[in-house]
Design an enzyme around this catalytic site. Structure first.
Site, PDB file in Angstrom:
ATOM      1  N   ASN A 139      -1.277   6.722   0.626  1.00 31.89           N
ATOM      2  CA  ASN A 139      -2.608   6.112   0.648  1.00 31.89           C
ATOM      3  C   ASN A 139      -3.401   6.415  -0.629  1.00 31.89           C
ATOM      4  O   ASN A 139      -4.486   5.881  -0.828  1.00 31.89           O
ATOM      5  CB  ASN A 139      -3.397   6.491   1.909  1.00 31.89           C
ATOM      6  CG  ASN A 139      -3.706   7.965   2.028  1.00 31.89           C
ATOM      7  OD1 ASN A 139      -3.237   8.783   1.234  1.00 31.89           O
ATOM      8  ND2 ASN A 139      -4.490   8.327   3.023  1.00 31.89           N
ATOM      9  N   THR A 173     -10.896   9.387   1.044  1.00 33.47           N
ATOM     10  CA  THR A 173     -10.111   9.975   2.122  1.00 33.47           C
ATOM     11  C   THR A 173      -9.702   8.962   3.191  1.00 33.47           C
ATOM     12  O   THR A 173     -10.344   7.916   3.346  1.00 33.47           O
ATOM     13  CB  THR A 173     -10.927  11.128   2.772  1.00 33.47           C
ATOM     14  OG1 THR A 173     -10.162  11.716   3.827  1.00 33.47           O
ATOM     15  CG2 THR A 173     -12.253  10.629   3.332  1.00 33.47           C
ATOM     16  N   GLY A 174      -8.650   9.311   3.902  1.00 32.94           N
ATOM     17  CA  GLY A 174      -8.270   8.538   5.079  1.00 32.94           C
ATOM     18  C   GLY A 174      -9.125   8.897   6.287  1.00 32.94           C
ATOM     19  O   GLY A 174      -9.132   8.190   7.284  1.00 32.94           O
ATOM     20  N   LYS A 196      -7.795   2.821  -0.997  1.00 30.81           N
ATOM     21  CA  LYS A 196      -8.682   3.683  -1.779  1.00 30.81           C
ATOM     22  C   LYS A 196      -8.967   3.050  -3.144  1.00 30.81           C
ATOM     23  O   LYS A 196     -10.029   3.264  -3.728  1.00 30.81           O
ATOM     24  CB  LYS A 196      -8.073   5.066  -1.949  1.00 30.81           C
ATOM     25  CG  LYS A 196      -8.010   5.867  -0.654  1.00 30.81           C
ATOM     26  CD  LYS A 196      -7.455   7.254  -0.901  1.00 30.81           C
ATOM     27  CE  LYS A 196      -7.333   8.047   0.392  1.00 30.81           C
ATOM     28  NZ  LYS A 196      -6.869   9.426   0.159  1.00 30.81           N
ATOM     29  N   ASP A 241      -2.057  12.937  -2.913  1.00 28.96           N
ATOM     30  CA  ASP A 241      -0.724  13.464  -2.595  1.00 28.96           C
ATOM     31  C   ASP A 241       0.135  12.527  -1.758  1.00 28.96           C
ATOM     32  O   ASP A 241       1.313  12.791  -1.554  1.00 28.96           O
ATOM     33  CB  ASP A 241      -0.848  14.805  -1.851  1.00 28.96           C
ATOM     34  CG  ASP A 241      -1.399  14.638  -0.448  1.00 28.96           C
ATOM     35  OD1 ASP A 241      -0.780  15.140   0.509  1.00 28.96           O
ATOM     36  OD2 ASP A 241      -2.442  13.984  -0.294  1.00 28.96           O
ATOM     37  N   SER A 242      -0.439  11.415  -1.241  1.00 26.03           N
ATOM     38  CA  SER A 242       0.300  10.583  -0.299  1.00 26.03           C
ATOM     39  C   SER A 242       0.239   9.108  -0.685  1.00 26.03           C
ATOM     40  O   SER A 242      -0.448   8.735  -1.635  1.00 26.03           O
ATOM     41  CB  SER A 242      -0.262  10.758   1.116  1.00 26.03           C
ATOM     42  OG  SER A 242      -0.142  12.101   1.535  1.00 26.03           O
ATOM     43  N   ASP A 297      -8.917  12.903  -3.028  1.00 33.02           N
ATOM     44  CA  ASP A 297      -8.379  12.880  -1.676  1.00 33.02           C
ATOM     45  C   ASP A 297      -8.705  14.232  -1.037  1.00 33.02           C
ATOM     46  O   ASP A 297      -8.908  15.226  -1.735  1.00 33.02           O
ATOM     47  CB  ASP A 297      -6.867  12.662  -1.764  1.00 33.02           C
ATOM     48  CG  ASP A 297      -6.158  12.917  -0.442  1.00 33.02           C
ATOM     49  OD1 ASP A 297      -6.579  12.333   0.562  1.00 33.02           O
ATOM     50  OD2 ASP A 297      -5.205  13.702  -0.434  1.00 33.02           O
ATOM     51  N   MET A 298      -8.729  14.273   0.276  1.00 36.60           N
ATOM     52  CA  MET A 298      -9.093  15.526   0.952  1.00 36.60           C
ATOM     53  C   MET A 298      -7.875  16.303   1.457  1.00 36.60           C
ATOM     54  O   MET A 298      -7.515  17.335   0.927  1.00 36.60           O
ATOM     55  CB  MET A 298     -10.085  15.238   2.078  1.00 36.60           C
ATOM     56  CG  MET A 298     -11.448  14.784   1.536  1.00 36.60           C
ATOM     57  SD  MET A 298     -12.635  14.382   2.830  1.00 36.60           S
ATOM     58  CE  MET A 298     -12.766  15.945   3.672  1.00 36.60           C
ATOM     59  N   ASP A 299      -7.223  15.773   2.494  1.00 35.84           N
ATOM     60  CA  ASP A 299      -6.105  16.513   3.100  1.00 35.84           C
ATOM     61  C   ASP A 299      -4.905  16.550   2.158  1.00 35.84           C
ATOM     62  O   ASP A 299      -4.449  15.513   1.681  1.00 35.84           O
ATOM     63  CB  ASP A 299      -5.734  15.873   4.437  1.00 35.84           C
ATOM     64  CG  ASP A 299      -6.859  16.003   5.452  1.00 35.84           C
ATOM     65  OD1 ASP A 299      -6.994  17.090   6.032  1.00 35.84           O
ATOM     66  OD2 ASP A 299      -7.625  15.034   5.618  1.00 35.84           O
TER      67      ASP A 299
END
Length: 249
Positions: free
Chosen positions: A202, A48-49, A176, A199-200, A14-16
């Protein structure tokens, strides 16, 4: 590149809130360890989202030529500029989601295949666009809950978040996890051979689906509970810990 000898073949990031620190940067230490993993034959996949256009600069910074999963799985890329699969939201559902946003006075945004729209800039007609993802953001827990209930009543939607104050909506069954499963098919590996970090909400489905699901120290509690392990936060090089202690071993 020959087959690597490690248990895990793919690192899905994941990115953010995960790969990126709170300044939206990748630390030098993290870059170093990602490069080590790539040199050892590990596939590193951004998951990523974000839309591809907002993910690509980071992929280029890392020198990634591997597949990518963007917009929470609505797009799967065979390589950074080669689209493999795309899953669109039903336009009628987008119209309804927009209506809910207007009725509740919430901030909203949506990714079409072409660009990012939001409350300040919305197209005159939905029908000329192809829609990948819709999102709401509100600090008001009660309003967010009301929106969630309305979305659940609509059906045909995959609902997650990328922060405690937002909701992110994809077509039903698209996440994802579905994206990384397609990446595994492209690479000829199994989900068991994947490490996924996030972390979230998604990230929840993919963390549960893979061989090793990792939550960042800053992750939402639900994600931590579902993960196989929890590492340091996105500001403390949690990704380094994953690569050093669990991937290159």
């Amino acid at each position: 590149m020959g087959e690597n000898q490690y248990k895990y073949k793919l690192l899905a990031l994941d990115m953010d809130g995960t790969l990126l620190n709170d300044n939206h940067e990748i630390s030098l230490e993290t870059i170093n360890w990602i490069n080590k993993a790539i040199q050892e034959g590990i596939h590193v996949c951004l998951s990523t989202g974000r839309a591809a256009m907002h993910a690509l600069p980071y992929g280029q910074q890392l020198g990634l030529e591997t597949p990518m999963v963007t917009v929470n799985g609505s797009e799967v890329w065979k390589s950074p500029h080669e689209l493999w699969r795309r899953y669109l939201l039903d336009k009628e559902l987008v119209r309804k989601m927009h209506q809910i946003a207007v009725e509740t006075g919430s901030w909203f945004w949506a990714y079409s295949t072409e660009e990012l729209y939001n409350r300040d800039r919305w197209p005159d007609t939905l029908d000329t666009q192809e829609w990948l993802k819709f999102g709401y953001n509100t600090e008001n827990d009660e309003i967010r809950h009301q929106i969630l209930l309305k979305l659940q009543d609509m059906g045909g939607l995959e609902i997650s978040n990328s922060s405690m104050t937002n909701l992110e909506i994809n077509p039903a069954g698209i996440s994802k996890a579905s994206g990384i499963a397609e990446v595994c098919d492209l690479l000829g590996i199994t989900l068991e051979q994947v490490v996924a970090v996030g972390d979230s909400l998604n990230d929840l489905a993919v963390i549960q689906a893979v061989g090793l699901g990792v939550a960042m120290g800053n992750a939402q509690d639900t994600v931590k509970e579902a993960a196989d392990l929890v590492v340091a936060s996105n500001n403390d090089d949690g990704i380094v810990e994953v690569i050093r202690d669990y991937v290159l071993v």
